[in-house]
Design an enzyme around this catalytic site. Structure first.
Site, PDB file in Angstrom:
ATOM      1  N   HIS A 169       0.827  -1.213   0.000  1.00 55.86           N
ATOM      2  CA  HIS A 169       0.000   0.000   0.000  1.00 55.86           C
ATOM      3  C   HIS A 169       0.862   1.264   0.000  1.00 55.86           C
ATOM      4  O   HIS A 169       0.472   2.301   0.535  1.00 55.86           O
ATOM      5  CB  HIS A 169      -0.979   0.006   1.186  1.00 55.86           C
ATOM      6  CG  HIS A 169      -2.130  -0.939   0.983  1.00 55.86           C
ATOM      7  ND1 HIS A 169      -3.391  -0.523   0.633  1.00 55.86           N
ATOM      8  CD2 HIS A 169      -2.194  -2.294   1.036  1.00 55.86           C
ATOM      9  CE1 HIS A 169      -4.196  -1.580   0.515  1.00 55.86           C
ATOM     10  NE2 HIS A 169      -3.482  -2.668   0.752  1.00 55.86           N
ATOM     11  N   ASP A 200       2.167   2.361  -3.035  1.00 56.13           N
ATOM     12  CA  ASP A 200       2.147   2.987  -4.376  1.00 56.13           C
ATOM     13  C   ASP A 200       1.309   4.261  -4.418  1.00 56.13           C
ATOM     14  O   ASP A 200       1.766   5.302  -4.869  1.00 56.13           O
ATOM     15  CB  ASP A 200       1.749   1.974  -5.475  1.00 56.13           C
ATOM     16  CG  ASP A 200       0.371   1.356  -5.325  1.00 56.13           C
ATOM     17  OD1 ASP A 200      -0.258   1.483  -4.246  1.00 56.13           O
ATOM     18  OD2 ASP A 200      -0.100   0.720  -6.296  1.00 56.13           O
ATOM     19  N   GLY A 203      -8.523 -14.287  -8.203  1.00 62.00           N
ATOM     20  CA  GLY A 203      -8.662 -14.043  -6.754  1.00 62.00           C
ATOM     21  C   GLY A 203      -7.452 -14.456  -5.939  1.00 62.00           C
ATOM     22  O   GLY A 203      -7.510 -14.483  -4.714  1.00 62.00           O
ATOM     23  N   GLY A 209      -4.694 -12.808  -5.827  1.00 64.25           N
ATOM     24  CA  GLY A 209      -3.886 -11.630  -5.490  1.00 64.25           C
ATOM     25  C   GLY A 209      -2.684 -11.492  -6.408  1.00 64.25           C
ATOM     26  O   GLY A 209      -1.688 -10.866  -6.051  1.00 64.25           O
ATOM     27  N   SER A 239      -6.595  -8.841 -12.891  1.00 59.97           N
ATOM     28  CA  SER A 239      -7.303  -7.705 -13.505  1.00 59.97           C
ATOM     29  C   SER A 239      -6.341  -6.800 -14.270  1.00 59.97           C
ATOM     30  O   SER A 239      -6.642  -6.368 -15.386  1.00 59.97           O
ATOM     31  CB  SER A 239      -8.094  -6.925 -12.462  1.00 59.97           C
ATOM     32  OG  SER A 239      -7.251  -6.431 -11.454  1.00 59.97           O
ATOM     33  N   GLU A 265      -9.849   0.652 -13.392  1.00 54.60           N
ATOM     34  CA  GLU A 265     -10.114   0.114 -12.036  1.00 54.60           C
ATOM     35  C   GLU A 265     -10.913   1.144 -11.223  1.00 54.60           C
ATOM     36  O   GLU A 265     -11.875   0.802 -10.546  1.00 54.60           O
ATOM     37  CB  GLU A 265      -8.810  -0.171 -11.299  1.00 54.60           C
ATOM     38  CG  GLU A 265      -7.913  -1.173 -11.969  1.00 54.60           C
ATOM     39  CD  GLU A 265      -7.990  -2.571 -11.349  1.00 54.60           C
ATOM     40  OE1 GLU A 265      -8.751  -2.766 -10.391  1.00 54.60           O
ATOM     41  OE2 GLU A 265      -7.267  -3.447 -11.858  1.00 54.60           O
ATOM     42  N   ASP A 277       0.182  -2.582 -10.028  1.00 54.15           N
ATOM     43  CA  ASP A 277      -0.093  -3.797 -10.793  1.00 54.15           C
ATOM     44  C   ASP A 277       0.196  -3.577 -12.280  1.00 54.15           C
ATOM     45  O   ASP A 277       0.799  -4.417 -12.951  1.00 54.15           O
ATOM     46  CB  ASP A 277      -1.562  -4.220 -10.598  1.00 54.15           C
ATOM     47  CG  ASP A 277      -1.921  -4.328  -9.120  1.00 54.15           C
ATOM     48  OD1 ASP A 277      -0.989  -4.386  -8.291  1.00 54.15           O
ATOM     49  OD2 ASP A 277      -3.116  -4.326  -8.789  1.00 54.15           O
TER      50      ASP A 277
HETATM   51  C1  GLA Z   1      -3.472  -3.830  -4.959  1.00 54.93           C
HETATM   52  C2  GLA Z   1      -3.558  -2.517  -5.735  1.00 54.93           C
HETATM   53  C3  GLA Z   1      -2.164  -1.871  -5.866  1.00 54.93           C
HETATM   54  C4  GLA Z   1      -1.470  -1.748  -4.514  1.00 54.93           C
HETATM   55  C5  GLA Z   1      -1.543  -3.061  -3.748  1.00 54.93           C
HETATM   56  C6  GLA Z   1      -1.080  -2.942  -2.323  1.00 54.93           C
HETATM   57  O1  GLA Z   1      -2.722  -4.766  -5.670  1.00 54.93           O
HETATM   58  O2  GLA Z   1      -4.107  -2.753  -7.004  1.00 54.93           O
HETATM   59  O3  GLA Z   1      -2.274  -0.623  -6.504  1.00 54.93           O
HETATM   60  O4  GLA Z   1      -1.986  -0.690  -3.784  1.00 54.93           O
HETATM   61  O5  GLA Z   1      -2.863  -3.588  -3.693  1.00 54.93           O
HETATM   62  O6  GLA Z   1       0.277  -2.604  -2.270  1.00 54.93           O
END
Ligand code: GLA
Length: 392
Positions: A37, A39, A125, A127, A131, A163, A175
């Site tokens: 978290h 970015d 799903g 992670g 997407s 998104e 991502d």
């Molecule tokens: C998801 C979001 C990213 C980033 C991560 C956490 O993957 O799409 O932009 O914030 O969570 O680091």
């Protein structure tokens, strides 16, 4: 394996639309290795594009229809009008592509529809950013098909806008950047303030595993957006008190946090401790990787997870179990949750020669604790998104 998936997609395109695809692109998923978290707080992340991804094949139509089909799940077919790509509740997977199409900005004079077929090897799903792989593969293929003048960074921002506006998740750019700029055998180190992307080789004696818990918190998108708001509130709080400019949490050091946080409301205090700590860990981690100090690097992954669990509160019992277990598993150097959190996968950094045994032991332990399997996938850091040759 990917070649077989591409073949399947090409064959399905021709069967479904009666003529071969004209362009194709491949975009990988990603794994977040360190920097959680950070970015959207204009901080740093170490991530990798992985050896699983999504193909998007396309060809132009002469009418206004955009038809999307999935070569591996034939029931997933949907269509929209080229001049009205609104988000939908049913077939919500297509919102990422609808959003990309809306944001690509094909000039009206050239805006006829297209046929598109997707095929993905990314578990949904988990992670691993299925997407973003969908957005970036579609963006690359459609840029080519409509001869649009868009840079890679613009495509990343288009994916992010899809998104935000079509899926309702206020994500950062991690991502999309990882999927576009990945490099084989390396981690990607991104500075999300300047958007400078560097690569750091990952030593050949270690590898990465993803352990997919199959847990998906029902309110995950809302939780994500709420975390982002807390971070913005914390940045605003520091802005009022620090003598230097603070636009994002990137601008606050841990020493400053320690000096001021006692007076801060508890939730933004915890959230900001996580982000500020993560930024410092990533900078330190990139230096350790370059020096080949893998043990110390791995410890930062464990520290990152503790901070997620206690400060950001974006973990879950299944992820906590895997990380705690990994810490006691031979050959494991580090482990943490990866990505948004609240479920998905734990990423494990492990010595290559012990990776298979470590993966089996984690899967067995998970099964006996929760009575349900956790998939362990070996992840190979890979090159970023590219156009695909359609002759295979
Ligand atoms: C998801 C979001 C990213 C980033 C991560 C956490 O993957 O799409 O932009 O914030 O969570 O680091």
């Amino acid at each position: 394996m990917s070649d077989t998936v591409l073949q399947q997609a090409l064959a399905y395109f021709e069967t479904r639309f009666g003529k071969p695809a004209v362009v194709g692109a491949f975009a990988p998923g990603r794994v977040e290795v360190l920097g959680n978290h950070t970015d959207y707080n204009e901080g740093y992340v170490l991530s990798a594009a992985i050896d699983r991804g999504t193909y998007f094949l396309a060809g132009r139509r002469s009418d206004n229809a955009c038809i999307l089909a999935d070569a591996m799940h034939l029931e997933l077919e949907t269509r929209f009008a080229a001049d009205d790509p609104h988000p939908v509740a049913d077939q919500a997977w297509s919102n990422y592509i609808r959003g990309v199409w809306a944001k690509l900005g094909v000039p009206p004079a050239r805006r006829t529809g297209f046929n598109g077929v997707i095929a993905s090897t990314i578990p949904m799903g988990a992670g691993l950013s299925s997407s973003a792989a969908l957005e970036i593969s579609a963006a690359l293929a459609l840029r080519e098909l409509y001869r649009l003048d868009r840079t890679s960074l613009e495509l990343a921002k288009i994916g992010q806008a899809a998104e935000h506006e079509f899926a309702g998740v206020k994500c950062g750019l991690l991502d999309q950047i990882s999927s576009l700029f990945g490099k084989a055998n390396s981690l990607v180190m991104t500075d999300f303030r300047t958007l400078a992307v560097n690569t750091v080789p990952l030593a050949s004696e270690v590898c990465l595993l993803a352990c997919n818990t199959h847990v998906k918190h029902a309110l995950v998108d809302g939780e994500y957006n709420e975390r982002r708001e807390s971070c913005e509130a914390a940045a605003a709080w520091f802005r009022e008190r620090l003598p230097h400019p603070v636009s994002h949490l990137r601008d606050v050091s841990m020493a400053e946090w320690e000096r001021f946080a006692a007076d801060m409301p508890p939730i933004p205090a915890k959230r900001s401790a996580h982000v500020i700590g993560e930024n410092e860990r990533v900078v330190k981690g990139a230096a350790l990787l370059r020096e080949g100090r893998l043990d110390r690097f791995g410890k930062l992954l464990f520290e990152s997870h503790v901070s997620s669990r206690l400060n950001f509160q974006n973990s879950c019992p299944e992820l906590d179990f895997l990380v705690a277990r990994a810490e006691r598993t031979d050959g494991v150097l580090g482990a943490r949750l990866s990505g948004g959190g609240f479920g998905g996968s734990a990423v494990v950094l492990v010595k290559k020669e012990q990776a298979a045994a470590a993966g089996e032991s984690l899967a067995r332990a998970f099964d006996s604790e929760f009575g349900t399997p956790c998939d362990v996938i070996a992840l190979q850091p890979s090159d970023g998104a590219r156009l695909s040759s359609l002759l295979c």
